[in-house]
Design a protein around this motif. Structure first.
Motif, PDB file in Angstrom:
ATOM      1  N   SER A  28       8.678   6.387   5.680  1.00 52.70           N
ATOM      2  CA  SER A  28      10.045   6.477   5.146  1.00 52.70           C
ATOM      3  C   SER A  28      10.121   5.948   3.721  1.00 52.70           C
ATOM      4  CB  SER A  28      11.027   5.715   6.048  1.00 52.70           C
ATOM      5  OG  SER A  28      10.664   4.354   6.146  1.00 52.70           O
TER       6      SER A  28
ATOM      7  N   LEU B 104       3.988   3.127   0.572  1.00 55.15           N
ATOM      8  CA  LEU B 104       2.703   3.830   0.599  1.00 55.15           C
ATOM      9  C   LEU B 104       2.750   5.074   1.486  1.00 55.15           C
ATOM     10  CD1 LEU B 104      -0.293   4.002  -0.126  1.00 55.15           C
ATOM     11  CD2 LEU B 104      -0.772   2.364   1.723  1.00 55.15           C
TER      12      LEU B 104
ATOM     13  N   ARG C 241      11.307   4.527  11.482  1.00 50.49           N
ATOM     14  CA  ARG C 241      12.567   4.379  12.218  1.00 50.49           C
ATOM     15  C   ARG C 241      13.765   4.888  11.424  1.00 50.49           C
ATOM     16  NH1 ARG C 241      11.944  -1.793  12.790  1.00 50.49           N
ATOM     17  NH2 ARG C 241      11.366  -1.263  10.644  1.00 50.49           N
ATOM     18  N   SER C 242      13.676   4.946  10.092  1.00 52.56           N
ATOM     19  CA  SER C 242      14.829   5.312   9.254  1.00 52.56           C
ATOM     20  C   SER C 242      14.964   6.828   9.138  1.00 52.56           C
ATOM     21  CB  SER C 242      14.681   4.714   7.854  1.00 52.56           C
ATOM     22  OG  SER C 242      14.339   3.372   7.937  1.00 52.56           O
TER      23      SER C 242
ATOM     24  N   ASP D 181       9.608   4.756  16.516  1.00 51.76           N
ATOM     25  CA  ASP D 181       9.193   3.356  16.445  1.00 51.76           C
ATOM     26  C   ASP D 181       7.796   3.301  17.053  1.00 51.76           C
ATOM     27  OD1 ASP D 181       8.679   0.677  16.963  1.00 51.76           O
ATOM     28  OD2 ASP D 181      10.780   0.201  17.317  1.00 51.76           O
TER      29      ASP D 181
ATOM     30  N   ASN E 234      -0.182   3.845   9.119  1.00 50.75           N
ATOM     31  CA  ASN E 234       0.248   3.122   7.923  1.00 50.75           C
ATOM     32  C   ASN E 234       1.393   2.147   8.193  1.00 50.75           C
ATOM     33  OD1 ASN E 234       0.785   2.852   4.851  1.00 50.75           O
ATOM     34  ND2 ASN E 234       2.713   3.659   5.644  1.00 50.75           N
TER      35      ASN E 234
ATOM     36  N   TYR F 156      -0.086 -12.135  10.024  1.00 53.85           N
ATOM     37  CA  TYR F 156      -0.425 -10.906   9.292  1.00 53.85           C
ATOM     38  C   TYR F 156      -1.943 -10.712   9.277  1.00 53.85           C
ATOM     39  CZ  TYR F 156      -0.315  -7.266   5.711  1.00 53.85           C
ATOM     40  OH  TYR F 156      -0.475  -6.070   5.026  1.00 53.85           O
TER      41      TYR F 156
ATOM     42  N   LYS G 194      -4.164  -7.725  11.044  1.00 60.22           N
ATOM     43  CA  LYS G 194      -5.022  -6.818  10.256  1.00 60.22           C
ATOM     44  C   LYS G 194      -6.507  -7.007  10.604  1.00 60.22           C
ATOM     45  CE  LYS G 194      -1.852  -4.607   7.791  1.00 60.22           C
ATOM     46  NZ  LYS G 194      -1.610  -3.159   7.952  1.00 60.22           N
TER      47      LYS G 194
ATOM     48  N   ILE H 127       0.246  -4.127  -3.341  1.00 59.21           N
ATOM     49  CA  ILE H 127       0.728  -2.814  -3.791  1.00 59.21           C
ATOM     50  C   ILE H 127       2.194  -2.958  -4.198  1.00 59.21           C
ATOM     51  CG2 ILE H 127       0.893  -0.365  -3.193  1.00 59.21           C
ATOM     52  CD1 ILE H 127      -0.786  -0.976  -0.670  1.00 59.21           C
TER      53      ILE H 127
ATOM     54  N   THR I  88       5.321  -2.038  -3.679  1.00 63.86           N
ATOM     55  CA  THR I  88       6.265  -1.398  -2.758  1.00 63.86           C
ATOM     56  C   THR I  88       7.315  -2.450  -2.405  1.00 63.86           C
ATOM     57  OG1 THR I  88       5.093  -2.126  -0.790  1.00 63.86           O
ATOM     58  CG2 THR I  88       4.423   0.003  -1.711  1.00 63.86           C
TER      59      THR I  88
HETATM   60  N1  LIG Z   1       2.436  -3.681  -0.103  1.00 65.31           N
HETATM   61  C1  LIG Z   1       1.299  -4.370  -0.090  1.00 65.31           C
HETATM   62  O1  LIG Z   1       1.060  -5.272  -0.909  1.00 65.31           O
HETATM   63  C2  LIG Z   1       0.241  -4.026   0.941  1.00 65.31           C
HETATM   64  C3  LIG Z   1      -1.069  -4.458   0.711  1.00 65.31           C
HETATM   65  C4  LIG Z   1      -2.058  -4.135   1.629  1.00 65.31           C
HETATM   66  C5  LIG Z   1      -1.748  -3.390   2.749  1.00 65.31           C
HETATM   67  N2  LIG Z   1      -0.468  -2.985   2.955  1.00 65.31           N
HETATM   68  C6  LIG Z   1      -0.182  -2.207   4.151  1.00 65.31           C
HETATM   69  O2  LIG Z   1       0.241  -0.919   3.757  1.00 65.31           O
HETATM   70  C7  LIG Z   1       1.077  -0.363   4.760  1.00 65.31           C
HETATM   71  C8  LIG Z   1       2.332   0.199   4.113  1.00 65.31           C
HETATM   72  O3  LIG Z   1       3.049  -0.860   3.533  1.00 65.31           O
HETATM   73  P1  LIG Z   1       4.069  -0.676   2.310  1.00 65.31           P
HETATM   74  O4  LIG Z   1       3.618  -1.568   1.238  1.00 65.31           O
HETATM   75  O5  LIG Z   1       4.291   0.749   2.031  1.00 65.31           O
HETATM   76  O6  LIG Z   1       5.355  -1.347   2.988  1.00 65.31           O
HETATM   77  P2  LIG Z   1       6.882  -0.889   3.046  1.00 65.31           P
HETATM   78  O7  LIG Z   1       7.298  -0.268   1.768  1.00 65.31           O
HETATM   79  O8  LIG Z   1       7.615  -2.078   3.571  1.00 65.31           O
HETATM   80  O9  LIG Z   1       6.872   0.272   4.167  1.00 65.31           O
HETATM   81  C9  LIG Z   1       6.577  -0.008   5.501  1.00 65.31           C
HETATM   82  C10 LIG Z   1       6.793   1.229   6.333  1.00 65.31           C
HETATM   83  O10 LIG Z   1       6.524   0.911   7.711  1.00 65.31           O
HETATM   84  C11 LIG Z   1       7.597   1.421   8.497  1.00 65.31           C
HETATM   85  N3  LIG Z   1       7.746   0.676   9.748  1.00 65.31           N
HETATM   86  C12 LIG Z   1       7.992  -0.644   9.925  1.00 65.31           C
HETATM   87  N4  LIG Z   1       8.119  -0.926  11.226  1.00 65.31           N
HETATM   88  C13 LIG Z   1       7.945   0.246  11.897  1.00 65.31           C
HETATM   89  C14 LIG Z   1       7.976   0.614  13.265  1.00 65.31           C
HETATM   90  N5  LIG Z   1       8.199  -0.284  14.230  1.00 65.31           N
HETATM   91  N6  LIG Z   1       7.768   1.913  13.599  1.00 65.31           N
HETATM   92  C15 LIG Z   1       7.557   2.837  12.632  1.00 65.31           C
HETATM   93  N7  LIG Z   1       7.499   2.554  11.319  1.00 65.31           N
HETATM   94  C16 LIG Z   1       7.712   1.266  10.963  1.00 65.31           C
HETATM   95  C17 LIG Z   1       8.828   1.321   7.594  1.00 65.31           C
HETATM   96  O11 LIG Z   1       9.815   2.261   7.974  1.00 65.31           O
HETATM   97  P3  LIG Z   1      11.117   1.929   8.837  1.00 65.31           P
HETATM   98  O12 LIG Z   1      11.606   0.586   8.444  1.00 65.31           O
HETATM   99  O13 LIG Z   1      12.009   3.062   8.471  1.00 65.31           O
HETATM  100  O14 LIG Z   1      10.676   2.018  10.273  1.00 65.31           O
HETATM  101  C18 LIG Z   1       8.223   1.752   6.262  1.00 65.31           C
HETATM  102  O15 LIG Z   1       8.201   3.160   6.172  1.00 65.31           O
HETATM  103  C19 LIG Z   1       1.330  -1.484   5.779  1.00 65.31           C
HETATM  104  O16 LIG Z   1       0.474  -1.318   6.875  1.00 65.31           O
HETATM  105  C20 LIG Z   1       0.942  -2.738   5.012  1.00 65.31           C
HETATM  106  O17 LIG Z   1       0.502  -3.768   5.875  1.00 65.31           O
HETATM  107  C21 LIG Z   1       0.534  -3.272   2.069  1.00 65.31           C
END
Ligand SMILES: NC(=O)c1ccc[n+]([C@@H]2O[C@H](COP(=O)([O-])OP(=O)(O)OC[C@H]3O[C@@H](n4cnc5c(N)ncnc54)[C@H](OP(=O)(O)O)[C@@H]3O)[C@@H](O)[C@H]2O)c1
Length: 233
Positions: free
Chosen positions: A15, A18, A38-39, A60, A87, A151, A155, A184, A186
């Motif tokens: 949604s 990444l 979920r959104s 979800d 993801n 966390y 992971k 990242i 985000t």
């Molecule tokens: N950002 C960083 O610094 C970073 C670094 C390393 C790894 N990562 C990993 O990269 C991945 C993506 O993260 P991001 O940075 O893009 O974070 P983000 O912008 O917060 O996005 C997280 C996504 O996960 C979804 N999500 C959360 N709970 C969920 C559930 N119960 N069911 C389905 N979807 C769910 C959210 O959508 P809804 O809320 O709409 O459900 C959203 O689309 C994650 O696995 C994170 O651990 C992030």
């Protein structure tokens, strides 16, 4: 040049952040993509841009019934499944004594159980296409840090799940790819460091994994932003 024409992918957590960037890249590369999160409204907004290629599926990932439906809807719509990207992820940070039990459970449920459930129901389809499972882990799945207990544990658990999957699915020629990015830009963090990776940079690395030449598997990529010398600790 490699492309994903004729391939179908599921991307969870698509949604925003990444996941949304991955969906865009896969669609531009010719794939059909089911985007899950979920959104509902955010998913539908993205699908409007590519109505023939994107299927929005509110889901979800912690609920097995919803995950089953996600896989079924995708295969019904596009006829096959070639790539599953796990993801969806959340991060809650605090010392062990301060982290709530609820935050701990949510991280385990979304970051680890979610990937178990999607893989479990997608595997029969991926065996047919000799497809890919891409797990979005983190540098936090390779090294620990204070305030990262839940966390990092989720992971590190995902790394173990990836490893088991790659051994179990080797005989079926299903490729298991794990990527461990550093910070990242985000909404995951309230303020990401200025030098953090862009979602597009991480997406490009995933693209290489899923379009690897015949006979090649990129098992694991660990990638970090290059920190400017004046900001290094
Ligand atoms: N950002 C960083 O610094 C970073 C670094 C390393 C790894 N990562 C990993 O990269 C991945 C993506 O993260 P991001 O940075 O893009 O974070 P983000 O912008 O917060 O996005 C997280 C996504 O996960 C979804 N999500 C959360 N709970 C969920 C559930 N119960 N069911 C389905 N979807 C769910 C959210 O959508 P809804 O809320 O709409 O459900 C959203 O689309 C994650 O696995 C994170 O651990 C992030």
């Amino acid at each position: 040049m490699a492309d994903l024409k004729g391939k179908t992918a599921i991307i969870t957590g698509a949604s925003k952040g990444l996941g949304a960037a991955l969906a865009r890249r896969f669609v531009e590369g010719g794939a059909h993509v089911a985007i899950a999160a979920r959104s509902k409204a955010q998913l539908e907004k993205q699908a409007k841009e590519y109505p023939d290629q994107i299927l929005p599926v509110p889901c979800d990932v912690t609920c097995s019934d919803q995950v089953k439906t996600l896989i079924e809807k995708t295969v019904n719509q596009f006829g096959q499944l070639d790539i599953l990207v796990n993801n969806a992820g959340i991060g809650r940070f605090g010392t062990v004594q301060d982290l709530s039990e609820e935050d701990w459970d949510q991280m385990m449920d979304v970051n680890l159980k979610g990937a178990f459930l999607t893989s479990k129901f997608a595997i029969p389809h991926l065996q047919q296409t000799k497809g890919h499972i891409v797990n979005i882990s983190s540098v936090a799945g390779t090294v620990t840090f204070p305030k990262g207990s839940g966390y990092c544990a989720s992971k590190f658990g995902l790394m173990a799940l990836s490893d088991v999957l790659s051994q179990e699915l080797k005989k079926d020629e299903v490729k298991v790819n794990t990527i461990c990015p550093g910070s990242i830009q985000t909404e995951f963090f309230e303020t990401a460091p200025s030098y953090a990776l862009t979602a597009e940079q991480v997406t490009e690395a995933v693209w290489h994994m899923v379009t690897a030449p015949e006979g090649v598997i990129y098992n694991q990529i660990i990638m970090r932003p290059q920190v400017p010398p004046e900001l290094q600790k």
